[in-house]
Each structure stands twice: as C-alpha cells, then as structure tokens.
Write a protein that holds these residues in place. Structure first.
Motif, PDB file in Angstrom:
ATOM      1  N   VAL B 170       0.844  -1.203   0.000  1.00 30.68           N
ATOM      2  CA  VAL B 170       0.000   0.000   0.000  1.00 30.68           C
ATOM      3  C   VAL B 170       0.879   1.253   0.000  1.00 30.68           C
ATOM      4  N   LYS B 171       1.850   1.290   0.911  1.00 31.67           N
ATOM      5  CA  LYS B 171       2.749   2.459   0.993  1.00 31.67           C
ATOM      6  C   LYS B 171       3.456   2.699  -0.349  1.00 31.67           C
ATOM      7  N   ASN B 172       4.007   1.640  -0.919  1.00 28.91           N
ATOM      8  CA  ASN B 172       4.837   1.829  -2.109  1.00 28.91           C
ATOM      9  C   ASN B 172       3.994   2.190  -3.334  1.00 28.91           C
ATOM     10  N   LYS B 173       2.853   1.547  -3.495  1.00 31.03           N
ATOM     11  CA  LYS B 173       2.021   1.870  -4.658  1.00 31.03           C
ATOM     12  C   LYS B 173       1.452   3.294  -4.528  1.00 31.03           C
ATOM     13  N   HIS B 188      -5.086   5.465  -4.171  1.00 33.29           N
ATOM     14  CA  HIS B 188      -6.264   5.067  -3.396  1.00 33.29           C
ATOM     15  C   HIS B 188      -6.229   3.623  -2.918  1.00 33.29           C
ATOM     16  N   ILE B 189      -5.152   2.891  -3.208  1.00 38.49           N
ATOM     17  CA  ILE B 189      -5.118   1.462  -2.861  1.00 38.49           C
ATOM     18  C   ILE B 189      -5.209   1.283  -1.343  1.00 38.49           C
ATOM     19  N   THR B 190      -5.872   0.206  -0.924  1.00 41.66           N
ATOM     20  CA  THR B 190      -6.037  -0.066   0.512  1.00 41.66           C
ATOM     21  C   THR B 190      -5.486  -1.447   0.855  1.00 41.66           C
ATOM     22  N   LEU B 195      -5.211  -7.675   0.377  1.00 40.94           N
ATOM     23  CA  LEU B 195      -5.611  -8.936   1.029  1.00 40.94           C
ATOM     24  C   LEU B 195      -6.666  -9.682   0.217  1.00 40.94           C
ATOM     25  N   ASN B 196      -7.445  -8.944  -0.599  1.00 36.63           N
ATOM     26  CA  ASN B 196      -8.491  -9.598  -1.392  1.00 36.63           C
ATOM     27  C   ASN B 196      -8.035  -9.936  -2.807  1.00 36.63           C
ATOM     28  N   SER B 197      -6.781  -9.629  -3.139  1.00 36.60           N
ATOM     29  CA  SER B 197      -6.328  -9.930  -4.504  1.00 36.60           C
ATOM     30  C   SER B 197      -6.115 -11.437  -4.649  1.00 36.60           C
ATOM     31  N   GLU B 198      -6.095 -11.866  -5.901  1.00 41.28           N
ATOM     32  CA  GLU B 198      -6.009 -13.289  -6.231  1.00 41.28           C
ATOM     33  C   GLU B 198      -4.800 -13.964  -5.560  1.00 41.28           C
ATOM     34  N   VAL B 199      -5.026 -15.152  -5.000  1.00 38.97           N
ATOM     35  CA  VAL B 199      -3.909 -15.926  -4.444  1.00 38.97           C
ATOM     36  C   VAL B 199      -3.149 -16.558  -5.603  1.00 38.97           C
TER      37      VAL B 199
END
Lengths: 174, 388
Positions: B170-173, B188-190, B195-199
């Motif tokens: 989050v910090k870097n993006k 705006h990334i959280t 955590l909800n992105s594809e495994v």
C-alpha cells in the motif's frame, strides 16, 4: 526530475492483436542433456534404490543434502557418504494455485523445503507435499511448518534415478 | 574510503510500462541520453560504459549487452556487463564506482535496461531456468514458489500476518502515484485490496508482487575533479558492499537475508557509519515482493529481526516519517524491469539528496541515503550509500 523521464510508447494487447504495430514472433528451441555429476549422480542411483543419502565433511561436521563432493564452507573435499532417513520436517511450504504461465491449477500444488532426518539441522531439499487436501483452505488447515513428513516412493520398477522417484512427501502419522 | 572519491552527477530514465514499442536499444538510448543531458555532458566526455541487464532469456538475444551497446553509448569505449540477477542495478553503480575509484577512468556512463515483454507467453518462462536442472526442474517449479517459501518462513518465524506485510504494498504503490515514470502508482489502494487480490502461491497474492516491465535507467559518474566542474550538487558514493550466499538455497535459513547483512556491513564500514538507524536518512531497499522490503530492512540492520513491519505500521517509513523507506514507490509501484529497477533506486536517492524529487521529495533535507538490491537465486546482496 520529470525533465529526465522519457515517456515511452506503451503498447496495449489490442495494439498487437489488431496489428497496429509490427511484431515478429519466433520460437527458440534448445535441447540440453545435463550430466548429473559425481555427487548427484550417486544420489540419483540411491533414489532408484529407494534411499536418500548425504555427504559428510569431517572438517565442519556437516552432513549435506543435496550431496556435494566438496564442502563450499571449508573448501575442501567432503569425506564420506551417509545414509539418511526418508523422513523429515517441513521447514517451509507454499500453496501454489497457478502454473508457470499464470494459468489456474484445478488442484493446488504444495511445494515445500523439507529438512531430511540424518542430515545436519536445516539441510533441506525442495519437493512437494501430497495427501494434504485439494483446496487452498483444506491445505492451509492441514499443513504446518514443523510438520513431520515421509517420502512416498514410486514402485521400484517405475523408478528411473530421478528426484521424481519420490512422488511427494506425506504427513507422518505419529 | 577506498580509492578516489566518486560522485553521481546526472541521471535519466524511461517510464516503466508493461510493454513498450521501443526496443531494448531504444530504451537504453533514451535513458542514457537523458542522463547525459541532465548534467550537460556529451558522450565524448565519457571514458567507459557499464551496462547492466538481467537474463538473456528475457529477450531471446544471446550476449544482449553487446546487442544493447549502440544505444548505451558503448561504441568504441571500454565496456563491461555486470550481471547478478536482480542485484544487477545496484551492482552496476558499484562497478561504475570502482572503475573511477581505481584511477582507471574519470567518467563512466552506467546504463541498465530490461525488456521483459518479449518473452511469451509470460516472462516467468525465463525464470524457470534458475532452478537446478537435475534436482528441482523435474518437479515443475515456477519462480513464485521460491518467494512464497521464503515469505512463509519469514512470516511464521516472527508471527507476522498478511496484513502486516500488505502495508508495504500500500505504501509503495501510493508513493509511486507521485513518480512520473510509474507503471502501477495508485493513490487510493487499501490494505483490503491487497488482502483480497487473487492468491497466486500462498502466502503470495497478486498485489504482493511487482509487475513485469520494460524500461531503462542511466546515471553518469565522475571523479571528484570532474564532478565539481560538472555540477554544484555532486552526490558522493560513500560506501559500497556486496556479498553472495550459497547456491544451496534449501540449506539456508530463509527467514533472514544474511547476504544483505554482509553487504551492508561492508558498505557501513567504508562509509564510517556506526549507527545506521541514525545515520541513514532515506532507504530504497529492494521490494519485488512486499515482504522483501521488510526482510531487507532487517538485513540492512535498519530494523530488529521480525520488527521491520512496525516501521511501516507506525508511519516511520512514510515519506514524512523519521526514516522514509522507498519514497520512489519501488518495484511494487514504479515497476520492475529487473536491472533498471535497481538503478532506479540509486537514481531516486540521487534526486532526493539533491532536493529534485518533486512531489516525492522527502522533507528535512536528507543528507545520506542507501539503495539495495538483491537477486540471483535469492542469494546476492548489493548495497550503495550515497551522501552530499
């Protein structure tokens, strides 16, 4: 610093698909036959016989797997072959749900580093775990770092002297 | 300090993108010419060229640095290719330093280029060849395995959660949203997005990973007597270090990057740094995966083992924090054209120390920064310390 950034012409997949830009595409085919070497050659021969072995350096005392004919720490020849068990401990694992070309796998694979009993602490090999479930949730529920595992071998007649003579490692019933 | 004093006097780069129309040669040319232009130098004032690029397999071009050389200004000049996988970008700057520190050359153009998009269907194909041909490749590995195995070892050893680690992405993006060359900046990334992105390969999920990219970065390095003529803001190389761990990666403690510590200790000793946490003002550790930034901060001795996530959670690592970490946006945000990404980190420290980082500028006039990269089979650490 913005002045020193060149903007680049970014291509979208459709630019290529609709042939708005010219590209060439050719496969590179290379075939290799790798010699196993002295240490790993013997290791593979033992795998065919259903056994794991390591190599001891008497200077540092380490029993190493994968085996090597030289100790990279002491930089001297290793001294002797050491029979190892086909059991071990999971040092770390992953649950991989995609293939190398980013396609989804129906059943995830469970790569792991397994410290082999009889080798020095922390001496592991990479292999896969099996009989641990068929979904991410099931596998995460069953597999733990520190879990004891045992090799599941191919039948003797099907072994060919390859790391895949071990099909996978499965949880050891204590 | 070994040898003659060496400064970075100019830097330039291309935007990082998933796929560029430009060839590798053209990308190298754009970065190299921008770097020269930034310090008002011309190629005839350059004594030697250092070219960095990662595996030939990405491009399908054997000896690709020879192929890239016309775009990098290497025609008729002493030229060398450094190659230590992902560690290449920082290592190329180290090579530039010792070319000049040794007294052999007065000026060096360092160019790092990567065009990963040529490799189909996915650049991962090229990475499959890093695994041992006899004992590992028959198991059908992919590159993510090795990172996922390391990340799990690190998380488990210190009881870290996915949430602790996602804060880095989050910090870097978010930082990268202010970088004009960024591929994946997102203000705006959280944490939930990560955590909800594809495994992909648990514990690695899609947004834990940097993208594949095309791009190039170049810097100009000079001996002191030239540097002082070229610019009134030379950025000095104060320390360098690099180290290689054993290739037997399954025999290592994967929870700690010993090779980074070894490289850092060499660089700190050379720079006369005794208390790195006080004396290093900004850090650009290598962040191809979010957990790697934490791993590397610990190897750099800038955080206690297992505690780097606290720097992120407490805001210490933010751009306006006490020790800004990856103010550029890093590989996770700016992008990861392998060798170029490492040199981008060196260029970021250069711009930050000169007060030229624009919207990304760290407040408080930082005087010393560190860039670090890592690569090969998870085994090389390369560190450079810059100061004004």
């Amino acid at each position: 610093m913005e002045r020193w950034v060149y903007p680049v012409t970014s291509l979208r997949p459709e630019d290529v698909e609709q042939k708005r830009v010219c590209t060439t595409r050719t496969p590179l085919r290379g075939e290799y036959a790798w010699d196993a070497g002295v240490a790993v050659g013997r290791f593979l021969t033992e795998l065919k016989a259903g056994r794991l072995i390591g190599r001891r350096c008497r200077a540092c005392g380490r029993v190493m797997i994968p085996p090597r004919m030289f100790c990279e720490q002491c930089f001297r020849p290793t001294d002797e072959w050491v029979p190892l068990a086909d059991t071990g401990t999971v040092i770390t694992f992953s649950v991989c749900t995609i293939s190398w070309d980013m396609r989804r796998l129906e059943v995830p694979e469970v790569p792991a580093v397994i410290a082999i009993d009889g080798a020095s602490p922390g001496m592991g090999i990479m292999h896969k775990l099996g009989e641990v479930g068929r979904t991410l949730e099931e596998i995460l529920d069953r597999v733990r770092i520190g879990m004891r595992v045992q090799a599941v071998w191919k039948p003797a007649g099907e072994r060919e002297g390859a790391i895949t003579d071990i099909r996978y490692f499965r949880p050891l019933e204590d | 300090m070994a040898g003659r004093r060496v400064a970075i006097v100019g830097a330039g780069m291309t935007k990082f993108v998933r796929r560029a129309l430009e060839t590798g040669q053209e990308l190298a040319w754009e970065a190299a010419s921008k770097a020269l232009e930034s310090c008002e130098m011309t190629l005839d004032q350059i004594d030697a060229v250092v070219l960095g690029s990662a595996p030939d397999a990405f491009d399908g071009v054997h000896m690709k640095v020879e192929y890239l050389s016309p775009g990098a200004g290497a025609w008729g000049k002493p030229t060398i290719r450094g190659y230590v996988g992902g560690g290449t970008g920082v290592f190329a700057a180290i090579q530039g330093w010792y070319h000049i520190a040794s007294g052999m050359f007065d000026t060096v153009l360092v160019v790092c280029e990567e065009k990963m998009s040529s490799c189909h269907p996915h650049p991962q194909a090229a990475f499959n060849y890093i695994f041992d041909h006899t004992l590992e490749r028959p198991l059908g590995p992919n590159l993510l395995w090795i990172f996922a195995l390391e990340m799990n070892a690190y998380m488990t050893k210190y009881g870290l959660t996915k949430r602790d680690i996602a804060m880095v992405a989050v910090k870097n993006k978010r930082n990268a949203a202010d970088h004009p060359a960024a591929q994946l900046g997102d203000p705006h990334i959280t944490i939930e997005d990560v955590l909800n992105s594809e495994v992909l390969a648990w514990p690695v999920q899609r947004l834990d990973v940097s993208p594949t990219s095309d791009g190039a970065v170049a810097i100009v390095m000079a001996a002191e007597h030239i540097a002082r003529r070229v610019t009134n803001k030379p950025v000095w190389v104060e320390g360098v270090g690099w180290s290689l761990d054993t290739q037997y990666w399954t025999n290592r403690d994967l929870s700690y990057p010993t090779y980074v510590e070894e490289a850092a200790r060499k660089a700190y000793a050379m720079a006369g740094i005794r208390e790195p946490r006080k004396e290093i003002h900004i850090v650009e550790p290598y962040d191809p995966f979010d957990y790697k930034e934490l791993h590397h901060l610990e190897g750099l001795l800038l955080a206690d083992r297992g505690k780097a996530a606290e720097l992120i959670a407490l805001g210490i690592a933010n751009r306006d924090g006490d020790m800004p970490v990856t103010p550029s946006g890093g590989l996770l945000g700016v992008g990861n054209p392998i060798a170029a990404a490492g040199l981008m980190k060196v260029a970021e420290i250069f711009w930050q120390l000169r007060g030229e980082a624009g919207k990304r500028q760290v407040p408080g006039q930082p005087r010393r920064g560190l860039a670090q990269a890592w690569g090969d089979l998870m085994q090389v650490g390369t560190v450079i310390i810059l100061g004004i």
